[in-house]
Write an enzyme that holds these catalytic residues in place. Structure first.
Site, PDB file in Angstrom:
ATOM      1  N   CYS A  47      31.775 -69.283  34.625  1.00 23.67           N
ATOM      2  CA  CYS A  47      30.870 -70.338  35.096  1.00 23.67           C
ATOM      3  C   CYS A  47      29.580 -69.760  35.680  1.00 23.67           C
ATOM      4  CB  CYS A  47      31.553 -71.179  36.169  1.00 23.67           C
ATOM      5  SG  CYS A  47      33.146 -71.864  35.702  1.00 23.67           S
ATOM      6  N   ASP A  79      37.690 -71.918  40.412  1.00 22.86           N
ATOM      7  CA  ASP A  79      38.851 -72.800  40.451  1.00 22.86           C
ATOM      8  C   ASP A  79      39.857 -72.435  39.367  1.00 22.86           C
ATOM      9  OD1 ASP A  79      37.302 -73.997  42.347  1.00 22.86           O
ATOM     10  OD2 ASP A  79      37.473 -76.018  41.550  1.00 22.86           O
ATOM     11  N   CYS A 120      30.087 -72.996  38.946  1.00 23.22           N
ATOM     12  CA  CYS A 120      31.432 -73.522  39.135  1.00 23.22           C
ATOM     13  C   CYS A 120      31.411 -74.752  40.042  1.00 23.22           C
ATOM     14  CB  CYS A 120      32.359 -72.437  39.684  1.00 23.22           C
ATOM     15  SG  CYS A 120      34.110 -72.802  39.382  1.00 23.22           S
ATOM     16  N   ASP A 121      32.532 -75.457  40.075  1.00 29.35           N
ATOM     17  CA  ASP A 121      32.598 -76.824  40.579  1.00 29.35           C
ATOM     18  C   ASP A 121      31.919 -77.068  41.923  1.00 29.35           C
ATOM     19  OD1 ASP A 121      34.177 -77.000  38.366  1.00 29.35           O
ATOM     20  OD2 ASP A 121      35.984 -77.659  39.396  1.00 29.35           O
ATOM     21  N   LYS A 122      32.230 -76.241  42.937  1.00 26.59           N
ATOM     22  CA  LYS A 122      31.756 -76.536  44.289  1.00 26.59           C
ATOM     23  C   LYS A 122      30.318 -76.096  44.519  1.00 26.59           C
ATOM     24  CE  LYS A 122      35.830 -77.973  44.572  1.00 26.59           C
ATOM     25  NZ  LYS A 122      36.220 -77.426  43.256  1.00 26.59           N
ATOM     26  N   CYS A 192      33.504 -74.870  32.649  1.00 22.86           N
ATOM     27  CA  CYS A 192      34.557 -75.453  31.811  1.00 22.86           C
ATOM     28  C   CYS A 192      34.023 -76.625  30.993  1.00 22.86           C
ATOM     29  CB  CYS A 192      35.727 -75.875  32.681  1.00 22.86           C
ATOM     30  SG  CYS A 192      36.444 -74.492  33.604  1.00 22.86           S
ATOM     31  N   GLU A 444      43.718 -78.486  44.075  1.00 21.86           N
ATOM     32  CA  GLU A 444      43.790 -79.294  42.864  1.00 21.86           C
ATOM     33  C   GLU A 444      45.127 -79.064  42.174  1.00 21.86           C
ATOM     34  OE1 GLU A 444      39.031 -79.363  41.765  1.00 21.86           O
ATOM     35  OE2 GLU A 444      40.408 -78.186  40.527  1.00 21.86           O
ATOM     36  N   SER A 470      42.097 -81.546  39.374  1.00 28.76           N
ATOM     37  CA  SER A 470      41.033 -80.938  38.590  1.00 28.76           C
ATOM     38  C   SER A 470      40.382 -81.996  37.715  1.00 28.76           C
ATOM     39  CB  SER A 470      41.620 -79.832  37.704  1.00 28.76           C
ATOM     40  OG  SER A 470      40.752 -79.518  36.650  1.00 28.76           O
TER      41      SER A 470
END
Length: 556
Positions: A47, A79, A120-122, A192, A444, A470
């Site tokens: 990511c 993650d 990435c996600d956060k 992702c 998650e 997730s």
């Protein structure tokens, strides 16, 4: 006057200027805006592995536009790598660390603006929380989505690998097939690839107006992504000159637009948590019930993984988020007067976008033929979740299930039961003490949900938790149950075998026992000892709010 004048102007600031001269400032540069480039580069995850290239392009473009870029690092948690382990407890915590670090670096050095780069996600909500807190001109640059992996004629994502674990455990594939999926799921750089959390939040940020049109769906490895990063730096310099600040853009209407787009693309449950947190930092009165109100009128019009067929690069080829927004705008489902960081209204930005998606693709459906007639993120309430919880109901055949509770005190215990075939059709799996306080960190539950899908129980078993899911999760899953078990929530009072009803049609989540018994259990409840007393997790558990309020740590 520039904010950076506090460190560059006057005889008293001679020592400050001496430090800046050491990093390349000349006499003429002290009159230029200082731009922070918050770089989330890391080699720990695909990511973020490409972010350095984007940062360098942004840095060069900012300098050519007349600013003095100053790069600093911020962290990331992968993650996908920490999933299913104790390390996943640090994932949501990293959102706060990212926000705190960007705020600290920018305010400590009196920067005039900030360009935040994340993957990435956060990274996305962390950067947005910081921008809202500081309210200095800012732009977010998304690192871009990964391209799909290929195995025979199948498109793969990392979720394919998680589901393959369940398929292997149930005997549906052998170890050689499992390894083949593992080796082909992630072919290069980028976040992702489905409409999972990273791509959901990048779409939301584009809708909010703090990243450039089309940028949220670009592939990480394509040249247009680097060009967009450079253009973002130029736009930021213009925003500083025009004094366009985040709170000018982060209005209640803008958040409603973002929620509408999240529903339309079939986005992650985590968007609820993160948009609540960003809104709180922006001083916007957004609550969990706003998501349900908007869900009722906005359909899902994108056929995207995890429950659909396509990945985010396919969405980009089909017209990206602007094509999705144009349909919603024409139908009166967006506020067209909201502005972006370029100073343009949404209506202006979309004026040249076709009213209907191309008939030569079927990633984006016309509103007249939606994938689902209503949004997919339902807010349920009942005695198990008086503050609410989030149900992802896309791709499910049975929106109503009453069954016996299978109670697990951790993700690991639940996963072991699934892989050992101890969870059966009709069960309601309860994973508790995984909330913001109890986990701590609200892990998650992708490993258990993927194992359920892999065991062909995805439409036969429900799973509820005070943790999160997730963006790659689908099936009848209910997360963010609040109040959580660790603070006395009813989910902590469920016994093995209790009857639980989940009714997505009636927006109900109910523990089917008599009130007298509920009161008896509640009176006997004792607050558990914290799992962590010290360190970042101990500190987080003491400070964090309920998930129904975004799980924030800077509440007054």
């Amino acid at each position: 006057m520039l904010r950076s004048a506090a460190i560059t102007k006057g005889t008293q600031r001679s020592p400050n200027r001496a430090m800046l001269r050491a990093v390349g400032f000349g006499d003429e540069d002290f009159n230029k805006p200082i731009i922070g480039i918050a770089n989330g580069y890391s080699t720990i995850t695909p990511c973020n592995i490409g972010l350095n290239d984007l940062a360098r392009r942004s840095e060069e473009a900012a300098r050519q536009a007349g600013a003095m870029p100053q790069m600093f690092g911020t962290i990331t948690v992968s993650d996908g790598i920490s999933m299913g382990t104790e390390g996943m407890k640090y994932s949501l915590v990293s959102r706060e660390v990212i926000a705190d670090s960007i705020e600290t670096a920018c305010n400590a050095q009196s920067m005039d603006g900030v360009l935040a780069i994340g993957g990435c996600d956060k990274n996305m909500p962390g950067a947005m929380i910081a921008l809202a807190r500081m309210n200095i001109p800012g732009v977010f640059v998304y690192g871009g989505t990964i391209k799909p992996g290929k195995l025979a004629d199948r498109d793969l994502t990392v979720v394919s690998a998680f589901e393959a674990v369940g398929q292997h455990a149930s005997g549906k594939i052998n170890e050689e097939q499992l390894t083949a999926i593992e080796k082909n799921a992630c072919p290069g750089a980028g976040s992702c690839g489905g409409m999972f959390t990273a791509n959901t939040m990048s779409a939301a940020i584009e809708t909010l107006g703090l990243s450039l049109p089309y940028s949220s769906t670009m592939a990480a490895e394509d040249e247009e992504k680097a060009n967009s990063a450079a253009r973002s730096a130029e736009v930021l310099v213009d925003a500083i000159k025009a004094n366009i600040c985040p709170l000018d853009l982060l209005t209640k209407n803008a958040f409603e637009n973002a929620i509408s787009v999240v529903m339309a693309v079939g986005g992650s449950t985590n968007a609820v948590l993160h948009l609540l947190a960003i809104a709180r930092s922006a001083g916007v009165d957004l609550c969990i019930d706003d998501f349900e109100r908007i869900r009722q009128r906005v359909p899902v019009i994108c056929d995207l993984k995890p429950s659909g067929r396509y990945v985010t690069v396919d969405l980009h080829k089909a017209g990206g988020i602007p094509q999705v927004m144009k349909q919603l705008l024409d139908a009166g489902l967006l506020h067209g007067d909201c502005c972006n960081v370029e100073g343009k209204t949404l209506r202006e930005l979309l004026k040249d976008v076709p009213s209907e998606p191309s008939a030569e693709q079927d990633v984006i459906h016309p509103l007249s033929k939606p994938v689902y007639a209503k949004g997919h993120l339902a807010i349920l309430k009942g005695n198990l979740a008086s503050e609410g919880c989030v149900a992802k109901i896309s791709g499910i055949k049975t929106p109503v299930l009453t069954g016996p509770a299978r109670v697990f005190e951790s993700e690991e215990a639940c996963l072991a039961a699934i892989l050992n075939n101890k969870v059966k059709a009709g069960d309601v799996v309860v994973i508790r003490n995984e909330g913001p306080v109890g986990g701590p960190g609200m892990r998650e539950m992708l490993a258990p949900t993927s194992a359920i899908v892999g065991a062909d129980l995805g439409d036969k078993v429900a799973l509820i938790t005070d943790g999160r899911f997730s963006g790659g999760t689908y099936g009848l899953v209910v997360g963010h149950v609040a109040p959580e078990a660790a603070v006395g929530g009813m989910i902590g009072l469920v016994h093995e075998g209790d009857s639980i009803t989940i009714d997505a049609d009636q927006l109900l989540i109910q523990l089917n026992i008599e009130n007298d018994e509920l009161e008896r259990r509640s009176s006997a409840w004792k607050k558990p000892q914290p799992r962590y007393q010290t360190g970042v997790l101990g500190k987080y558990a003491r400070m964090v709010s309920s998930s129904s309020k975004g799980a924030v740590t800077d509440q007054p």
